[in-house]
Enzyme design. Structure first.
Site, PDB file in Angstrom:
ATOM      1  N   GLY A 144      70.358 108.339  19.921  1.00 23.15           N
ATOM      2  CA  GLY A 144      69.860 109.699  19.711  1.00 23.15           C
ATOM      3  C   GLY A 144      70.925 110.751  19.886  1.00 23.15           C
ATOM      4  N   HIS A 187      61.960 106.219 -20.454  1.00 25.00           N
ATOM      5  CA  HIS A 187      61.791 104.779 -20.247  1.00 25.00           C
ATOM      6  C   HIS A 187      63.008 104.046 -20.813  1.00 25.00           C
ATOM      7  CE1 HIS A 187      59.631 101.023 -19.776  1.00 25.00           C
ATOM      8  NE2 HIS A 187      59.929 100.692 -21.028  1.00 25.00           N
TER       9      HIS A 187
END
Ligand SMILES: Cc1cc2nc3c(=O)[nH]c(=O)nc-3n(C[C@H](O)[C@H](O)[C@H](O)COP(=O)(O)OP(=O)(O)OC[C@H]3O[C@@H](n4cnc5c(N)ncnc54)[C@H](O)[C@@H]3O)c2cc1C
Length: 481
Positions: free
Chosen positions: A280, A454
């Site tokens: 952390g 696509h």
């Protein structure tokens, strides 16, 4: 000598601070930036943790590590054979330094173009409009004054009493990005976002990586379905992630680290070549302000701010990792920097903290925005979900990047998108579409009705939106979640 006077002084030149200084100067405010970061040659290096010892440094290494891994293992599926592959870790680190240096210099260039005074020094708030400057070289201390002062001193790695830093054997994240050789057996305390990113680098370069995580759950921040998918994928890749593993003590002997930890099955001992503490970060607020001016901090040292990033001292603001407002992310800091500069110049543009995306730069990447399924359940909000696996994407198949999935969560009644969660190739880029959709309060149907080229990876979002309404086109039933 007269005390130099500015409209704005910014202490700290990480993403939050440099963005504040740049925006203030763009708005015509006389601005000074103070930062003490030094590169390996003792020169000023703007960009804070983010550029020097955070995302950019770690991403540069990860790109090299991914490339090595691709050539070493995955390339065979393309019918390409490479012999005698080797790693020069010195050159990898050198390349990373070049990348960080270039980006830091670009910030300096912008500062120069905007005539921002750039001071290589430690800054300390000594009055509501005064900053004491302690230069990094031996020059004498001095005092600067400004109408407005912005604190942007960021954060640093948290130290653990059970694993004090020791002789290049027990190290923090900053040192983990500067290793001169590839450790054979590398341990981590913490399998959170930063630990995972760094763990992947060294794992892909050949280290055996063991991650000790005290929490029982893997990754609390993302949607738990994505976290679970990530856990399985990372374990399959060879990361040894041990959950519910609490480190009790560490010691060093014979150039090794000995770690004692405890899990549900009892106590265990590990012998490692290095241990990285990735448990952390804490705010850089120590000695940032003189005691007598009473800058309000919370019990963890984060500077207390209101919704305008204003501290309890009139004219003094705090932004970025230094506060608890929003996540500890570079883009949050960049946005707050610009926001505060504009607020000072009387331009009002609110920040939408609800649509800040998060990314974990692992392989595959993880990215998300908005709410998780577990948070919505806890709040009692009714929702629908649509999922599309990368395996079903023609583009993902042709790239050979079929791990992962996209999950869209929308409101059960209004269909408004509440959260989008992705694990898969280029998730960090794909998430931008979800952020825009949410910024414009789009429904899943809006996304479903939007034509995507696509074959592209962006279709995974389109198809996940279609699948909310049960009309996904490229999803065989057996791949459904
Ligand atoms: C390994 C790692 C990976 C990360 N990856 C990502 C990511 O992928 N995406 C993301 O968004 N975020 C990432 N982060 C988090 C990100 O780096 C931070 O959120 C961001 O740097 C915070 O910016 P900041 O400007 O608040 O502070 P910082 O970047 O910490 O900068 C603070 C600056 O203030 C200076 N300073 C401190 N005290 C003083 C003082 N008294 N006087 C003068 N100067 C001072 C420091 O030298 C530093 O330059 C990562 C962090 C780490 C450690």
């Amino acid at each position: 000598m007269e005390t130099p006077h500015y409209d704005v002084i910014v202490i700290g030149a990480g993403p939050a601070g440099y963005s504040a200084a740049i925006r203030a100067a763009q708005l015509g405010l006389k601005t000074a930036s103070i930062d003490y970061w030094q590169d390996n040659n003792g020169n000023s290096s703007l960009g804070g943790t983010f550029i020097n010892a955070g995302c950019i440094a770690s991403l540069s290494l990860l790109e090299s590590a991914k490339l090595f891994h691709l050539l070493n293992t995955d390339i065979e599926q393309h019918g390409i054979q490479i012999d005698n592959l080797s790693v020069d870790i010195g050159k990898i680190i050198e390349r990373k330094r070049k990348v960080t240096h270039t980006l830091s210099q670009q910030i300096k260039q912008i500062f120069d173009e905007l005539k921002i005074d750039c001071i290589h020094a430690r800054g300390k708030l000594i009055a509501k409009n005064q900053v004491k400057i302690s230069p990094v070289n031996d020059e004498p201390e001095s005092i600067l004054e400004a109408e407005h002062i912005i604190l942007a001193t960021g954060s640093k790695p948290t130290q653990l009493p059970c694993a004090p830093h020791c002789k290049k054997l027990i190290i923090d994240i900053n040192q983990a990005l500067e290793l001169e050789e590839i450790p054979e057996k590398l341990g981590f305390i913490g399998a959170g976002i930063i630990g995972l990113e760094i763990g992947e680098i060294w794992n892909k370069l050949g280290s055996e990586v063991i991650m000790l995580e005290a929490q029982e759950n893997f990754l609390n921040a993302p949607d738990q379905q994505i976290a679970q998918e990530a856990y399985l994928l990372f374990c399959k890749q060879g990361l040894d992630i041990r959950l519910g593993a609490r480190v009790l003590s560490t010691q060093t002997a014979d150039n090794k680290v000995i770690v004692e930890y405890e899990d549900a099955e009892g106590k265990h001992t590990l012998h490692l070549d290095k241990l990285i503490v990735a448990s952390g970060r804490q705010p850089n607020s120590e000695k940032l302000a003189a005691d007598e001016i009473d800058l309000l901090l919370d019990e963890s040292g984060f500077v207390h701010v209101d919704e305008n990033c204003a501290t309890n001292i009139p004219g003094v603001y705090a932004i970025g990792d230094l506060t608890l407002l929003g996540p500890m992310l570079a883009h949050k800091g960049i946005e707050e920097g610009a926001f505060v500069a504009e607020h000072i110049a009387d331009v009002h543009t609110p920040i939408n903290y609800d649509t800040i995306p998060s990314v974990i730069y692992t392989d595959p990447e993880i990215a998300w925005v908005g709410q998780t399924e577990q948070a919505l359940k806890a709040k009692g909000v009714d929702y629908k979900t649509g999922i599309f696996p990368f395996k079903a994407s023609p583009r993902a198949q042709s790239k050979g990047k079929t791990d992962g999935l996209v999950k869209i969560i929308s409101h059960a009644d209004t269909d408004t998108i509440l959260g989008v969660h992705i694990i898969g190739a280029e998730a960090s880029e794909l998430i931008a579409e979800a952020v825009i959709a949410m910024e414009f309060s789009a429904s899943a149907e809006d996304l479903a009705r939007t034509i995507h080229a696509h074959p592209t990876l962006s279709e995974t979002l389109h198809e996940a939106a279609l699948s909310i309404a049960g009309r996904s086109i490229h999803l065989p039933k057996k791949l459904s979640y």
